[in-house]
Design an enzyme around this catalytic site. Sequence first.
Site, PDB file in Angstrom:
ATOM      1  N   TYR A  55      77.994   9.323  65.426  1.00  0.00           N
ATOM      2  CA  TYR A  55      78.638   9.192  66.612  1.00  0.00           C
ATOM      3  C   TYR A  55      78.168  10.449  67.451  1.00  0.00           C
ATOM      4  CZ  TYR A  55      82.009   9.258  70.326  1.00  0.00           C
ATOM      5  OH  TYR A  55      82.706   9.309  71.549  1.00  0.00           O
ATOM      6  N   GLU A  92      85.178   2.994  79.106  1.00  0.00           N
ATOM      7  CA  GLU A  92      86.312   3.300  79.402  1.00  0.00           C
ATOM      8  C   GLU A  92      86.770   2.897  80.857  1.00  0.00           C
ATOM      9  OE1 GLU A  92      86.073   8.034  80.623  1.00  0.00           O
ATOM     10  OE2 GLU A  92      85.247   7.374  78.604  1.00  0.00           O
ATOM     11  N   ASN A  97      90.161   7.927  67.317  1.00  0.00           N
ATOM     12  CA  ASN A  97      89.539   9.128  67.671  1.00  0.00           C
ATOM     13  C   ASN A  97      90.338  10.169  67.383  1.00  0.00           C
ATOM     14  OD1 ASN A  97      87.667  11.032  69.073  1.00  0.00           O
ATOM     15  ND2 ASN A  97      88.643  10.541  71.014  1.00  0.00           N
ATOM     16  N   GLU A 131      92.818   5.283  73.680  1.00  0.00           N
ATOM     17  CA  GLU A 131      92.738   6.664  73.715  1.00  0.00           C
ATOM     18  C   GLU A 131      93.984   7.422  73.698  1.00  0.00           C
ATOM     19  OE1 GLU A 131      91.337   9.242  72.714  1.00  0.00           O
ATOM     20  OE2 GLU A 131      89.865   9.906  73.705  1.00  0.00           O
ATOM     21  N   CYS A 147      87.664  14.350  79.861  1.00  0.00           N
ATOM     22  CA  CYS A 147      87.941  14.397  78.365  1.00  0.00           C
ATOM     23  C   CYS A 147      89.514  13.225  78.432  1.00  0.00           C
ATOM     24  CB  CYS A 147      88.137  15.541  77.782  1.00  0.00           C
ATOM     25  SG  CYS A 147      88.655  15.409  76.202  1.00  0.00           S
ATOM     26  N   ASP A 189      80.682   6.666  78.433  1.00  0.00           N
ATOM     27  CA  ASP A 189      81.715   6.953  79.474  1.00  0.00           C
ATOM     28  C   ASP A 189      82.152   6.024  80.330  1.00  0.00           C
ATOM     29  OD1 ASP A 189      81.858   9.894  79.068  1.00  0.00           O
ATOM     30  OD2 ASP A 189      79.790  10.001  79.947  1.00  0.00           O
ATOM     31  N   ARG A 197      87.326   0.946  75.584  1.00  0.00           N
ATOM     32  CA  ARG A 197      88.275   1.982  75.429  1.00  0.00           C
ATOM     33  C   ARG A 197      89.284   2.257  76.721  1.00  0.00           C
ATOM     34  NH1 ARG A 197      86.929   8.474  75.749  1.00  0.00           N
ATOM     35  NH2 ARG A 197      88.390   9.153  77.149  1.00  0.00           N
ATOM     36  N   ASP A 233      79.101   7.601  73.153  1.00  0.00           N
ATOM     37  CA  ASP A 233      79.741   7.542  74.379  1.00  0.00           C
ATOM     38  C   ASP A 233      79.030   7.101  75.502  1.00  0.00           C
ATOM     39  OD1 ASP A 233      81.463   8.025  76.263  1.00  0.00           O
ATOM     40  OD2 ASP A 233      82.129  10.169  75.511  1.00  0.00           O
ATOM     41  N   HIS A 237      80.869   3.071  73.683  1.00  0.00           N
ATOM     42  CA  HIS A 237      82.029   2.789  74.411  1.00  0.00           C
ATOM     43  C   HIS A 237      82.360   2.889  75.687  1.00  0.00           C
ATOM     44  CE1 HIS A 237      83.703   6.833  74.067  1.00  0.00           C
ATOM     45  NE2 HIS A 237      83.362   6.672  73.088  1.00  0.00           N
ATOM     46  N   ASP A 279      83.499  18.899  79.524  1.00  0.00           N
ATOM     47  CA  ASP A 279      83.354  17.440  79.731  1.00  0.00           C
ATOM     48  C   ASP A 279      84.363  16.941  80.811  1.00  0.00           C
ATOM     49  OD1 ASP A 279      83.296  14.603  79.148  1.00  0.00           O
ATOM     50  OD2 ASP A 279      84.500  14.637  77.664  1.00  0.00           O
TER      51      ASP A 279
END
Length: 319
Positions: free
Chosen positions: A54, A126, A224, A201, A134, A99, A171, A97, A124, A69
């Site tokens: 990952y 989001e 996660n 999340e 984050c 984002d 996500r 990721d 993923h 982040d």
Amino acid sequence: MAGDGLSTNGTTHLTAVQKLRKMLADPDKVIACPGVYDGFTARIALQEGADVLYMTGAGTTMSRLGMADMGIATLNDMKTNAEMLANLDPSVPLIADADTGYGGAIMVGRTVTQYIRAGVAGLHLEDQVVTKRCGHLKGKQLVSQEEYVGRIRAANMARQASHGDIVIIARTDALQSLGYDAAISRLQAAVAAGADVAFLEGLTSRAQADALIRDLAPTPCFYNNVAGGVSPDFSVQDCREIGYKIVIFPALAMEFVYPAVRRAVRMLLDEGRVGAPEEGMGKEGERRYSPRELFEVCGLGECMEFDIKAGGTAYANGA
């Protein structure tokens, strides 16, 4: 062609994304992913036998940019790192990721296409605003459900147009501000728009995790595990019992590298040394390692063997 599942000698093999899909379809498999952020940490995980990696967005931002982040990394930052990691061993799937997709629908489509061409097996997306943060920090801002679903639809369209494949993980960060029902609604809509996996999340209890698996069935769900974050510290076995299919430990490398490097720097500044090689022998992590030992992790032996087989003489007498 590799994209057709054929190697150069004509034998059939699974691509990284095909392997990831096979793992998702295996009712007995829970995919446990160590979080890596650069070539060295990825090589260590590969050496230890990790079957999926990952790529953490936070770790990528901190290692490549030296920044927190906070939505600072761009598509180019993330894609460049993901491409390098995915190709260290193309037989091992990389989930990365992505984002928010870094813009509107066209930009999301470009992100997905770039990740596919980079060899990434899963990503993923989001529902935070582009200036995201984050997922375990407070004050997250979200786009509307319509815009979020548009991102997933754009990702699916780009996947179809690419003549390639990638696992799309939807996500949502809606739990914190909008509540459980709204978060589930977003995930259900994302799955209807083409997402393969659901990722809630910031959940805060086992009860929420159990409800998620039940309410999203049969869609595979993603957990996660962030040290010190808002979510429970579920082990891989916990995730198996709950019904998760993927569990990531994104800060795994960061949280162990940080104290080790800090301690070594402190020793150098305070004592003028980093420790003699004979000190702490037998205690993993408490001795110094030679360049050759470290280079072996990153393929020194394979490089030397390749050169010799090709007729090179640079390493005929070793290194």
